[in-house]
Enzyme design. Structure first.
Site, short mmCIF file in Angstrom:
data_model
loop_
_atom_site.label_atom_id
_atom_site.label_comp_id
_atom_site.label_asym_id
_atom_site.label_seq_id
_atom_site.Cartn_x
_atom_site.Cartn_y
_atom_site.Cartn_z
N THR A 30 0.81 -1.22 0.00
CA THR A 30 0.00 0.00 0.00
C THR A 30 0.84 1.27 0.00
O THR A 30 0.48 2.26 -0.62
CB THR A 30 -0.89 0.01 1.27
OG1 THR A 30 -1.64 -1.19 1.27
CG2 THR A 30 -1.83 1.18 1.28
N SER A 81 0.88 -10.30 0.01
CA SER A 81 0.24 -11.61 0.13
C SER A 81 0.85 -12.60 -0.87
O SER A 81 0.70 -13.81 -0.72
CB SER A 81 -1.26 -11.50 -0.13
OG SER A 81 -1.79 -10.51 0.70
N ASP A 136 0.86 -6.87 5.27
CA ASP A 136 0.23 -8.17 5.54
C ASP A 136 1.23 -9.27 5.93
O ASP A 136 0.99 -10.02 6.86
CB ASP A 136 -0.59 -8.63 4.32
CG ASP A 136 -1.86 -7.80 4.16
OD1 ASP A 136 -2.20 -7.04 5.09
OD2 ASP A 136 -2.50 -7.89 3.09
N THR A 180 4.28 -9.05 15.12
CA THR A 180 3.13 -9.70 14.51
C THR A 180 2.18 -8.59 14.05
O THR A 180 2.03 -7.59 14.76
CB THR A 180 2.35 -10.51 15.57
OG1 THR A 180 3.26 -11.44 16.15
CG2 THR A 180 1.20 -11.27 14.98
N GLN A 185 -0.37 -20.17 20.44
CA GLN A 185 -1.23 -19.33 19.59
C GLN A 185 -1.62 -18.04 20.31
O GLN A 185 -2.29 -17.19 19.73
CB GLN A 185 -2.44 -20.09 19.06
CG GLN A 185 -3.27 -20.82 20.08
CD GLN A 185 -4.38 -21.63 19.43
OE1 GLN A 185 -5.52 -21.22 19.51
NE2 GLN A 185 -4.08 -22.75 18.81
N CYS A 186 -1.19 -17.87 21.57
CA CYS A 186 -1.39 -16.58 22.24
C CYS A 186 -0.42 -15.57 21.62
O CYS A 186 0.69 -15.94 21.25
CB CYS A 186 -1.06 -16.67 23.73
SG CYS A 186 -2.16 -17.74 24.64
#
Ligand code: ASP
Length: 342
Positions: A15, A61, A92, A167, A279-280
């Site tokens: 972007t 992506s 992303d 992240t 996954q936290c």
């Protein structure tokens, strides 16, 4: 005469480099050579800026290992000429790319700062300008003739992070990234404040080199209640699998059903590394804390500790590429190589 720092700005896509085509109303990549037309402020910075762009800029992506090799090749060819690098990348998959680049660039002693934006550079309310300008300023910082920052970073919305700790956490907010297990390396306010203690210290005597043989055949599996035994068996019996990352619950917990544990056992028996990451978004794996992770420890599952999933994917590809024996794999994976785990 004092030399001003030389920065190489590399545009991969995303972007940040887009403007609106007023005829069609669609976003498209602008001609990167005209960067100064859109951000004339760059002329005021106390450094010289050169630019390079992917021939065909991509939405992140579509990022893949071939592009990572392309990017590291650009850095490798220009490493001696420039004092720092700023990479413009779609947000992303930025944490994946920046994490993998942190492993591929060995003995790095200069900054490689990834940035992007949520709004295109041509938008009135864009966040692109601040992200771009401050990233360049940070990359140009010097201390006693050496770059002040000497690692792969990600800058977004007033904060500089260690890249392999980040992240993407938000698709709308300007604050799109978080680093929950490691403090920011720098913050931009009225002044640029550097968190000296958090920075990696480079070994400037070792020669910089780029590692390009990333491993393939990685599977990333997120645990969820109701995971189907058949599907799981199918995944773990896949011939080409070279490494499995399981995104587990909380501090590294999984279902204790036999089909799951015996599937992992078979895989580990074949010499395939299995990595446990939580996954936290924050916190660490601690196998053995709960009954539901004791078996994993016994089976020889590798602890990802507080690594992000993005960095785990990157590290796994990097280590598989080195052809490390299954004997030493666990020790090496569980050791921090680029500050990616505590
Ligand atoms: N889809 C875009 C990309 O990652 C979003 C962005 O640039 O932030 O390339």
């Amino acid at each position: 005469m004092k030399q001003i720092p030389k920065i190489l700005l590399i545009y991969t896509g995303g972007t940040i480099g887009m403007i609106m085509d007023f005829k069609t109303g669609a976003l498209e990549n602008f001609n990167f050579n005209e960067l100064l037309t859109y951000v004339p402020e760059l002329n005021l910075l106390d450094c010289s800026i050169s630019t390079k762009s992917f021939k065909k800029p991509i939405d992140s992506s579509n990022m893949n290992p071939d592009y990572w090799v392309r990017l590291t090749t650009i850095i490798e060819k220009n490493y001696d000429t420039y004092d720092g690098f700023v990479v413009l990348h779609g947000s992303d998959t930025m944490s994946y790319t920046a994490s993998v680049i942190s492993f591929m660039t060995e003995n790095l002693a200069k900054p490689i700062i990834f940035t992007g934006s949520q709004l295109p550079i041509g938008d009135l309310r864009t966040d692109a300008k601040e992200n771009l300008i401050t990233s360049i300023q940070l990359a140009a910082l010097q201390h006693k003739g050496n770059p002040r920052i000497a690692e792969v970073c990600l800058y977004f919305e007033y904060k500089l992070y260690r890249a392999n700790r980040t992240t993407k956490i938000n698709a709308q907010h300007f604050q799109a990234f978080a680093s929950l297990n490691y403090p920011p390396l720098a913050e931009s306010g009225v002044e640029l404040s550097i968190n000296e203690e958090a920075l990696l210290i480079p070994n400037r005597r070792k020669k910089f080199r780029v590692f390009k043989e990333l491993g393939k055949g990685i599977v990333l599996l997120k645990m969820f209640p109701g995971m189907d035994a058949q599907t799981f068996r199918h995944i773990v019996s896949y011939d080409e699998i070279q490494g499995l990352i399981i995104e587990t619950y909380g501090s590294g917990n999984v279902t204790t059903q036999t089909w799951f544990l015996s599937g992992l056992k078979k895989l580990i028996g074949r010499g395939i590394p299995v990595i446990n990451v939580t996954q936290c978004s924050g916190g660490s794996v601690n196998m053995g804390l709960y009954h539901t992770s004791v078996a994993l420890k016994k089976l020889g599952v590798i602890s990802g500790k507080d690594i992000t999933t993005e960095a785990a994917v990157a590290k796994l590809m990097y280590l598989l590429g080195h052809g490390i024996s299954s004997k030493s794999f666990r020790t090496i994976f569980e050791t921090s190589l680029r500050g990616e785990m505590s």
